[in-house]
Design a protein around this motif. Structure first.
Motif, PDB file in Angstrom:
ATOM      1  N   GLY A  43      -6.749  85.637  62.479  1.00  0.00           N
ATOM      2  CA  GLY A  43      -7.047  84.215  62.518  1.00  0.00           C
ATOM      3  C   GLY A  43      -6.533  83.500  63.751  1.00  0.00           C
ATOM      4  N   GLU A  44      -6.190  84.260  64.807  1.00  0.00           N
ATOM      5  CA  GLU A  44      -5.593  83.637  65.994  1.00  0.00           C
ATOM      6  C   GLU A  44      -6.593  82.776  66.760  1.00  0.00           C
ATOM      7  OE1 GLU A  44      -3.125  84.973  70.052  1.00  0.00           O
ATOM      8  OE2 GLU A  44      -3.889  86.473  68.647  1.00  0.00           O
ATOM      9  N   TYR A  45      -7.873  83.185  66.797  1.00  0.00           N
ATOM     10  CA  TYR A  45      -8.873  82.467  67.589  1.00  0.00           C
ATOM     11  C   TYR A  45     -10.033  81.979  66.727  1.00  0.00           C
ATOM     12  CZ  TYR A  45      -6.647  84.334  71.817  1.00  0.00           C
ATOM     13  OH  TYR A  45      -5.746  84.632  72.812  1.00  0.00           O
ATOM     14  N   VAL A  46     -10.667  80.914  67.215  1.00  0.00           N
ATOM     15  CA  VAL A  46     -11.937  80.440  66.658  1.00  0.00           C
ATOM     16  C   VAL A  46     -12.958  80.435  67.793  1.00  0.00           C
ATOM     17  CG1 VAL A  46     -11.023  79.088  64.746  1.00  0.00           C
ATOM     18  CG2 VAL A  46     -11.159  78.061  67.014  1.00  0.00           C
ATOM     19  N   TYR A  47     -14.248  80.510  67.437  1.00  0.00           N
ATOM     20  CA  TYR A  47     -15.284  80.730  68.457  1.00  0.00           C
ATOM     21  C   TYR A  47     -16.423  79.718  68.348  1.00  0.00           C
ATOM     22  CZ  TYR A  47     -12.979  85.260  68.847  1.00  0.00           C
ATOM     23  OH  TYR A  47     -12.035  86.256  69.010  1.00  0.00           O
ATOM     24  N   ASP A  48     -17.128  79.572  69.461  1.00  0.00           N
ATOM     25  CA  ASP A  48     -18.374  78.819  69.495  1.00  0.00           C
ATOM     26  C   ASP A  48     -19.212  79.372  70.650  1.00  0.00           C
ATOM     27  OD1 ASP A  48     -20.336  77.067  68.755  1.00  0.00           O
ATOM     28  OD2 ASP A  48     -19.180  75.241  69.098  1.00  0.00           O
ATOM     29  N   CYS A  49     -20.425  78.846  70.839  1.00  0.00           N
ATOM     30  CA  CYS A  49     -21.315  79.395  71.858  1.00  0.00           C
ATOM     31  C   CYS A  49     -22.218  78.304  72.423  1.00  0.00           C
ATOM     32  CB  CYS A  49     -22.155  80.528  71.282  1.00  0.00           C
ATOM     33  SG  CYS A  49     -23.167  80.009  69.878  1.00  0.00           S
ATOM     34  N   ASP A  50     -22.863  78.614  73.531  1.00  0.00           N
ATOM     35  CA  ASP A  50     -23.786  77.675  74.158  1.00  0.00           C
ATOM     36  C   ASP A  50     -24.647  78.422  75.165  1.00  0.00           C
ATOM     37  OD1 ASP A  50     -25.051  75.310  74.695  1.00  0.00           O
ATOM     38  OD2 ASP A  50     -23.411  74.420  75.844  1.00  0.00           O
ATOM     39  N   LEU A  51     -25.695  77.746  75.653  1.00  0.00           N
ATOM     40  CA  LEU A  51     -26.490  78.273  76.752  1.00  0.00           C
ATOM     41  C   LEU A  51     -25.840  77.888  78.072  1.00  0.00           C
ATOM     42  CD1 LEU A  51     -30.121  77.413  75.581  1.00  0.00           C
ATOM     43  CD2 LEU A  51     -29.153  79.691  75.828  1.00  0.00           C
ATOM     44  N   LYS A  52     -25.897  78.776  79.041  1.00  0.00           N
ATOM     45  CA  LYS A  52     -25.375  78.458  80.365  1.00  0.00           C
ATOM     46  C   LYS A  52     -26.223  77.361  80.992  1.00  0.00           C
ATOM     47  CE  LYS A  52     -23.585  83.143  80.943  1.00  0.00           C
ATOM     48  NZ  LYS A  52     -23.683  84.424  81.673  1.00  0.00           N
ATOM     49  N   ASP A  53     -25.577  76.390  81.615  1.00  0.00           N
ATOM     50  CA  ASP A  53     -26.312  75.239  82.134  1.00  0.00           C
ATOM     51  C   ASP A  53     -26.920  75.478  83.511  1.00  0.00           C
ATOM     52  OD1 ASP A  53     -23.803  75.367  83.328  1.00  0.00           O
ATOM     53  OD2 ASP A  53     -23.570  73.197  83.467  1.00  0.00           O
ATOM     54  N   LYS A  54     -26.664  76.640  84.112  1.00  0.00           N
ATOM     55  CA  LYS A  54     -27.228  76.975  85.421  1.00  0.00           C
ATOM     56  C   LYS A  54     -27.918  78.343  85.366  1.00  0.00           C
ATOM     57  CE  LYS A  54     -25.912  73.394  87.849  1.00  0.00           C
ATOM     58  NZ  LYS A  54     -26.895  72.480  88.484  1.00  0.00           N
ATOM     59  N   GLY A  55     -28.800  78.510  84.382  1.00  0.00           N
ATOM     60  CA  GLY A  55     -29.503  79.779  84.261  1.00  0.00           C
ATOM     61  C   GLY A  55     -28.589  80.882  83.773  1.00  0.00           C
ATOM     62  N   PHE A  56     -28.184  81.762  84.707  1.00  0.00           N
ATOM     63  CA  PHE A  56     -27.287  82.861  84.354  1.00  0.00           C
ATOM     64  C   PHE A  56     -25.827  82.538  84.680  1.00  0.00           C
ATOM     65  CE2 PHE A  56     -31.346  85.088  84.630  1.00  0.00           C
ATOM     66  CZ  PHE A  56     -31.284  85.927  83.542  1.00  0.00           C
ATOM     67  N   SER A  57     -25.516  81.307  85.010  1.00  0.00           N
ATOM     68  CA  SER A  57     -24.142  80.937  85.359  1.00  0.00           C
ATOM     69  C   SER A  57     -23.775  79.590  84.748  1.00  0.00           C
ATOM     70  CB  SER A  57     -23.971  80.883  86.884  1.00  0.00           C
ATOM     71  OG  SER A  57     -24.810  79.888  87.442  1.00  0.00           O
ATOM     72  N   ILE A  58     -22.484  79.318  84.749  1.00  0.00           N
ATOM     73  CA  ILE A  58     -21.950  78.069  84.210  1.00  0.00           C
ATOM     74  C   ILE A  58     -21.469  77.214  85.376  1.00  0.00           C
ATOM     75  CG2 ILE A  58     -20.291  77.054  82.607  1.00  0.00           C
ATOM     76  CD1 ILE A  58     -20.096  79.820  81.274  1.00  0.00           C
ATOM     77  N   SER A  59     -21.852  75.971  85.409  1.00  0.00           N
ATOM     78  CA  SER A  59     -21.490  75.092  86.516  1.00  0.00           C
ATOM     79  C   SER A  59     -19.995  74.812  86.518  1.00  0.00           C
ATOM     80  CB  SER A  59     -22.258  73.777  86.424  1.00  0.00           C
ATOM     81  OG  SER A  59     -21.837  73.036  85.292  1.00  0.00           O
ATOM     82  N   PRO A  60     -19.400  74.544  87.686  1.00  0.00           N
ATOM     83  CA  PRO A  60     -17.967  74.211  87.770  1.00  0.00           C
ATOM     84  C   PRO A  60     -17.606  73.004  86.906  1.00  0.00           C
ATOM     85  CG  PRO A  60     -18.844  74.702  89.950  1.00  0.00           C
ATOM     86  CD  PRO A  60     -20.022  74.644  89.028  1.00  0.00           C
ATOM     87  N   ASP A  61     -18.487  72.011  86.832  1.00  0.00           N
ATOM     88  CA  ASP A  61     -18.187  70.819  86.035  1.00  0.00           C
ATOM     89  C   ASP A  61     -18.052  71.170  84.554  1.00  0.00           C
ATOM     90  OD1 ASP A  61     -18.252  69.246  88.284  1.00  0.00           O
ATOM     91  OD2 ASP A  61     -20.330  68.591  88.003  1.00  0.00           O
ATOM     92  N   TYR A  62     -18.960  72.009  84.072  1.00  0.00           N
ATOM     93  CA  TYR A  62     -18.894  72.402  82.664  1.00  0.00           C
ATOM     94  C   TYR A  62     -17.645  73.243  82.403  1.00  0.00           C
ATOM     95  CZ  TYR A  62     -20.824  73.570  78.044  1.00  0.00           C
ATOM     96  OH  TYR A  62     -21.041  73.691  76.689  1.00  0.00           O
ATOM     97  N   ARG A  63     -17.321  74.115  83.343  1.00  0.00           N
ATOM     98  CA  ARG A  63     -16.101  74.913  83.207  1.00  0.00           C
ATOM     99  C   ARG A  63     -14.870  74.027  83.103  1.00  0.00           C
ATOM    100  NH1 ARG A  63     -16.149  80.379  84.298  1.00  0.00           N
ATOM    101  NH2 ARG A  63     -18.164  81.246  84.968  1.00  0.00           N
ATOM    102  N   SER A  64     -14.830  72.987  83.935  1.00  0.00           N
ATOM    103  CA  SER A  64     -13.674  72.073  83.943  1.00  0.00           C
ATOM    104  C   SER A  64     -13.536  71.350  82.612  1.00  0.00           C
ATOM    105  CB  SER A  64     -13.816  71.060  85.079  1.00  0.00           C
ATOM    106  OG  SER A  64     -13.817  71.703  86.332  1.00  0.00           O
ATOM    107  N   ILE A  65     -14.689  70.930  82.047  1.00  0.00           N
ATOM    108  CA  ILE A  65     -14.658  70.239  80.760  1.00  0.00           C
ATOM    109  C   ILE A  65     -14.107  71.160  79.672  1.00  0.00           C
ATOM    110  CG2 ILE A  65     -16.114  69.257  78.944  1.00  0.00           C
ATOM    111  CD1 ILE A  65     -17.976  68.235  81.149  1.00  0.00           C
TER     112      ILE A  65
END
Length: 234
Positions: A43-65
């Motif tokens: 029970g140490e972690y909980v999870y969620d998911c999403d689509l990458k906002d830049k195709g096959f990558s995640i934008s720096p702004d989203y990473r920061s959030i």
């Protein structure tokens, strides 16, 4: 530990990952159905998911959030990515209000639709190639191509079903009936595509092959039509 699992329902996928965490297994890597786990405190972690906002990558702004909320991005391949956070930091849900959840599901459905159409196009070309080139193919090569065609067809049907399931989630969020998004339309469309293939192959492929494809097409159209009728009058 590695596990292979194909998930097309994000809620079921998250339930499974959180259950794995409760059993003492933390997800460290994910890509194209292959999940890599390592031991952790139950029970140490909980999870969620999403689509990458830049195709096959995640934008720096989203990473920061995400990082500002102590959310860790799990290395993931494809359009999809998973995140985790310590359960001690509270529940993890990237989209909490109905409007944001609705937008996420619409993006997911769009991804499934585009991929399903691509698979259907590949299926059409494979079917054409197999039928036209039957006399010129070695038995082994023809068998491999035929198996590939079956796999692509199965993938297309699975993705079409995923479109329907996602549409159902959208309907639930909007408070609408599931009938607004009948999967029968997709089945009928697939039947029409197969019928078109059988007509295109009429002058090139053996009559038995064309009849087999046409019969399959009629079956799809019938199932789709019955599904639409059932949803309309039930």
């Amino acid at each position: 530990m590695k596990k292979f699992k194909l998930c097309f329902d994000k809620n079921k996928e998250m339930d499974w990952l959180n259950e794995m965490s409760r059993q003492g297994w933390n997800l460290t890597k994910f890509g194209y159905g292959l999940y890599t786990f390592e031991p952790c405190t139950p029970g140490e972690y909980v999870y969620d998911c999403d689509l990458k906002d830049k195709g096959f990558s995640i934008s720096p702004d989203y990473r920061s959030i995400l990082e500002s909320q102590n959310i860790q991005i799990i290395p993931s391949g494809g359009f999809w990515f998973l995140v985790r956070r310590k359960a001690s930091d509270g529940p993890l849900q990237l989209y909490t209000d109905d409007q944001s959840r609705l937008e996420q599901y619409k993006k997911i459905r769009r991804m499934f639709k585009v991929t399903a159409i691509a698979e259907l196009m590949i299926l059409m070309f494979l079917t054409w190639d197999i039928a036209v080139m039957i006399p010129d193919r070695e038995p082994l090569i023809w068998t491999v191509m035929f198996l590939c065609t079956l796999l692509v067809g199965a993938a297309a049907l699975t993705l079409m079903n995923a479109v329907f399931q996602t549409s159902r989630e959208i309907a639930n969020i909007q408070g609408k009936s599931e009938e607004s998004y009948p999967c029968g339309q997709w089945v009928v469309a697939a039947g029409m595509l197969c019928m078109g293939i059988s007509l295109l192959l009429k002058d090139y492929a053996p009559e038995s092959v064309c009849e087999m494809i046409a019969g399959f097409a009629l079956g799809l159209e019938l199932v789709g039509a019955l599904t639409l009728a059932f949803r309309k009058f039930s």
